[in-house]
Scaffold this motif. Structure first.
Motif, PDB file in Angstrom:
ATOM      1  N   UNK A 112       0.826  -1.197   0.000  1.00  0.00           N
ATOM      2  CA  UNK A 112       0.000   0.000   0.000  1.00  0.00           C
ATOM      3  C   UNK A 112       0.859   1.244   0.000  1.00  0.00           C
ATOM      4  N   UNK A 113       0.206   2.379   0.123  1.00  0.00           N
ATOM      5  CA  UNK A 113       0.888   3.661   0.122  1.00  0.00           C
ATOM      6  C   UNK A 113       0.731   4.320   1.486  1.00  0.00           C
ATOM      7  N   UNK A 114       1.753   5.012   1.976  1.00  0.00           N
ATOM      8  CA  UNK A 114       1.666   5.605   3.320  1.00  0.00           C
ATOM      9  C   UNK A 114       0.520   6.600   3.463  1.00  0.00           C
ATOM     10  N   UNK A 115       0.167   7.294   2.362  1.00  0.00           N
ATOM     11  CA  UNK A 115      -0.913   8.278   2.460  1.00  0.00           C
ATOM     12  C   UNK A 115      -2.286   7.629   2.634  1.00  0.00           C
ATOM     13  N   UNK A 116      -2.375   6.311   2.442  1.00  0.00           N
ATOM     14  CA  UNK A 116      -3.636   5.601   2.663  1.00  0.00           C
ATOM     15  C   UNK A 116      -3.897   5.328   4.139  1.00  0.00           C
ATOM     16  N   UNK A 117      -2.880   5.424   4.970  1.00  0.00           N
ATOM     17  CA  UNK A 117      -3.037   5.085   6.382  1.00  0.00           C
ATOM     18  C   UNK A 117      -3.889   6.150   7.069  1.00  0.00           C
ATOM     19  N   UNK A 118      -4.948   5.751   7.762  1.00  0.00           N
ATOM     20  CA  UNK A 118      -5.758   6.735   8.493  1.00  0.00           C
ATOM     21  C   UNK A 118      -4.904   7.464   9.529  1.00  0.00           C
ATOM     22  N   UNK A 119      -5.266   8.686   9.888  1.00  0.00           N
ATOM     23  CA  UNK A 119      -4.443   9.494  10.806  1.00  0.00           C
ATOM     24  C   UNK A 119      -4.174   8.772  12.128  1.00  0.00           C
ATOM     25  N   UNK A 120      -2.919   8.774  12.508  1.00  0.00           N
ATOM     26  CA  UNK A 120      -2.504   8.234  13.802  1.00  0.00           C
ATOM     27  C   UNK A 120      -1.120   8.761  14.129  1.00  0.00           C
ATOM     28  N   UNK A 121      -0.800   8.740  15.398  1.00  0.00           N
ATOM     29  CA  UNK A 121       0.473   9.291  15.864  1.00  0.00           C
ATOM     30  C   UNK A 121       1.400   8.165  16.289  1.00  0.00           C
ATOM     31  N   UNK A 183       7.242   2.435   9.103  1.00  0.00           N
ATOM     32  CA  UNK A 183       8.227   2.091   8.078  1.00  0.00           C
ATOM     33  C   UNK A 183       8.496   3.285   7.172  1.00  0.00           C
ATOM     34  N   UNK A 184       7.446   4.008   6.812  1.00  0.00           N
ATOM     35  CA  UNK A 184       7.600   5.208   5.981  1.00  0.00           C
ATOM     36  C   UNK A 184       8.408   6.270   6.716  1.00  0.00           C
ATOM     37  N   UNK A 185       8.126   6.471   7.977  1.00  0.00           N
ATOM     38  CA  UNK A 185       8.828   7.496   8.755  1.00  0.00           C
ATOM     39  C   UNK A 185      10.305   7.155   8.935  1.00  0.00           C
ATOM     40  N   UNK A 186      10.611   5.887   9.120  1.00  0.00           N
ATOM     41  CA  UNK A 186      11.990   5.469   9.346  1.00  0.00           C
ATOM     42  C   UNK A 186      12.726   5.140   8.053  1.00  0.00           C
ATOM     43  N   UNK A 187      11.965   4.977   6.954  1.00  0.00           N
ATOM     44  CA  UNK A 187      12.522   4.709   5.627  1.00  0.00           C
ATOM     45  C   UNK A 187      13.417   3.474   5.603  1.00  0.00           C
ATOM     46  N   UNK A 188      12.934   2.403   6.250  1.00  0.00           N
ATOM     47  CA  UNK A 188      13.697   1.158   6.250  1.00  0.00           C
ATOM     48  C   UNK A 188      12.765  -0.013   6.564  1.00  0.00           C
ATOM     49  N   UNK A 189      13.114  -1.214   6.109  1.00  0.00           N
ATOM     50  CA  UNK A 189      12.301  -2.385   6.443  1.00  0.00           C
ATOM     51  C   UNK A 189      12.404  -2.699   7.926  1.00  0.00           C
ATOM     52  N   UNK A 190      11.324  -3.242   8.472  1.00  0.00           N
ATOM     53  CA  UNK A 190      11.262  -3.501   9.906  1.00  0.00           C
ATOM     54  C   UNK A 190      10.726  -4.900  10.193  1.00  0.00           C
ATOM     55  N   UNK A 204      10.285  -1.769   2.007  1.00  0.00           N
ATOM     56  CA  UNK A 204      10.190  -0.509   1.263  1.00  0.00           C
ATOM     57  C   UNK A 204      10.490  -0.806  -0.194  1.00  0.00           C
ATOM     58  N   UNK A 205       9.628  -0.323  -1.101  1.00  0.00           N
ATOM     59  CA  UNK A 205       9.822  -0.556  -2.535  1.00  0.00           C
ATOM     60  C   UNK A 205      10.176   0.741  -3.252  1.00  0.00           C
ATOM     61  N   UNK A 206      10.945   0.644  -4.349  1.00  0.00           N
ATOM     62  CA  UNK A 206      11.419   1.843  -5.040  1.00  0.00           C
ATOM     63  C   UNK A 206      10.307   2.748  -5.564  1.00  0.00           C
ATOM     64  N   UNK A 207       9.123   2.197  -5.832  1.00  0.00           N
ATOM     65  CA  UNK A 207       8.035   3.008  -6.382  1.00  0.00           C
ATOM     66  C   UNK A 207       7.271   3.789  -5.311  1.00  0.00           C
ATOM     67  N   UNK A 208       7.753   3.748  -4.076  1.00  0.00           N
ATOM     68  CA  UNK A 208       7.104   4.476  -2.996  1.00  0.00           C
ATOM     69  C   UNK A 208       6.068   3.685  -2.234  1.00  0.00           C
ATOM     70  N   UNK A 209       5.746   2.484  -2.722  1.00  0.00           N
ATOM     71  CA  UNK A 209       4.827   1.638  -1.971  1.00  0.00           C
ATOM     72  C   UNK A 209       5.580   0.937  -0.849  1.00  0.00           C
ATOM     73  N   UNK A 210       4.823   0.481   0.125  1.00  0.00           N
ATOM     74  CA  UNK A 210       5.372  -0.238   1.261  1.00  0.00           C
ATOM     75  C   UNK A 210       4.623  -1.555   1.389  1.00  0.00           C
ATOM     76  N   UNK A 211       5.323  -2.595   1.777  1.00  0.00           N
ATOM     77  CA  UNK A 211       4.694  -3.904   1.939  1.00  0.00           C
ATOM     78  C   UNK A 211       4.656  -4.274   3.413  1.00  0.00           C
ATOM     79  N   UNK A 212       3.568  -4.917   3.793  1.00  0.00           N
ATOM     80  CA  UNK A 212       3.432  -5.441   5.152  1.00  0.00           C
ATOM     81  C   UNK A 212       3.028  -6.903   5.038  1.00  0.00           C
ATOM     82  N   UNK A 213       3.656  -7.749   5.834  1.00  0.00           N
ATOM     83  CA  UNK A 213       3.392  -9.169   5.734  1.00  0.00           C
ATOM     84  C   UNK A 213       3.453  -9.872   7.064  1.00  0.00           C
TER      85      UNK A 213
END
Length: 221
Positions: A112-121, A183-190, A204-213
């Motif tokens: 998915x994309x980080x901007x899809x995540x509902x607001x949270x801190x 993951x988006x904030x830290x810019x690294x796989x976790x 983290x993928x080069x196209x800006x998407x992030x994967x969670x598994x």
């Protein structure tokens, strides 16, 4: 009575933990938004997912109190269940957009994309012990993802998630969307150890998407 499956998503390596999920495979059986909201509230799981179009992978996601455009744990769980039924999806379509699906050993991945995540801190604490010591929920309002490095060099995080939205979910056992945001904030796989015994992986993928598994299991009967 609407039929649904119950799964545990983001289980630990020994099969423990995981966040419970309800999957309504026949979304047409409960088409109305109010009916879906009522079922999600009655079940009381962190999320309930409705499969509206099996061919296109169109889905609808509800917490006990709100409808979500995107969430990791229901999409990972649904993808796993469809593969178990011999219909492994390549794409799922929540309201936020197209989500690519991948299977790798006993892990199910969605992107998915980080901007899809509902607001949270997110809030970094000084140590794993401080994360473990938090009450459930901590004082305050709004979604909180508290975390600390367990092993920074290896990208291992200890985290806990608190929705704090007044719907009786004091603590979310495992949260894919929050894991993507961190993951988006830290810019690294976790590798994230969340809740009592859950494990979440991110990439983290080069196209800006992030994967969670993670791993998915059916609760013992």
């Amino acid at each position: 009575m609407t039929a649904y499956d119950v799964l545990r998503v983001f289980c630990g390596p020994d099969g423990a933990g995981g966040n419970e999920l309800a999957v309504v495979r026949d979304g047409a059986a409960l088409p109305g938004p109010a009916e879906r909201a009522a079922l999600a509230a009655r079940l009381g799981f962190s999320e309930t997912v409705f499969l509206d179009d099996p061919d296109r992978g169109t889905v609808d996601i509800h917490t006990p109190s709100v409808r979500l455009p995107f969430a990791g744990h229901p999409l990972v769980g649904l993808a796993w269940l469809l593969r178990e039924q011999g219909r492994p999806p390549r794409t799922l379509r929540p309201p936020a957009g197209e989500v690519a699906v991948r299977f790798e050993g006993d892990l199910t991945w969605v992107r998915g994309r980080p901007e899809w995540v509902p607001p949270r801190r997110t809030e970094r604490l000084a140590s794993v012990a401080e994360v473990d010591a938090l009450p459930a929920p901590p004082p305050g309002e709004g979604w909180l993802y508290a975390w600390a490095w367990q092993d920074e060099s290896a990208g291992v995080v200890r985290a806990r998630g608190f929705p704090r939205r007044g719907d009786n979910i004091a603590e979310d056992e495992a949260t894919g969307a929050a894991a993507l945001l961190l993951t988006h904030q830290l810019a690294r796989p976790l590798t994230i150890r969340q809740g009592a015994a859950s494990q979440i992986f991110t990439r983290v993928h080069p196209d800006g998407t992030l994967a969670v598994g993670g791993r998915v299991r059916r609760p013992a009967v």
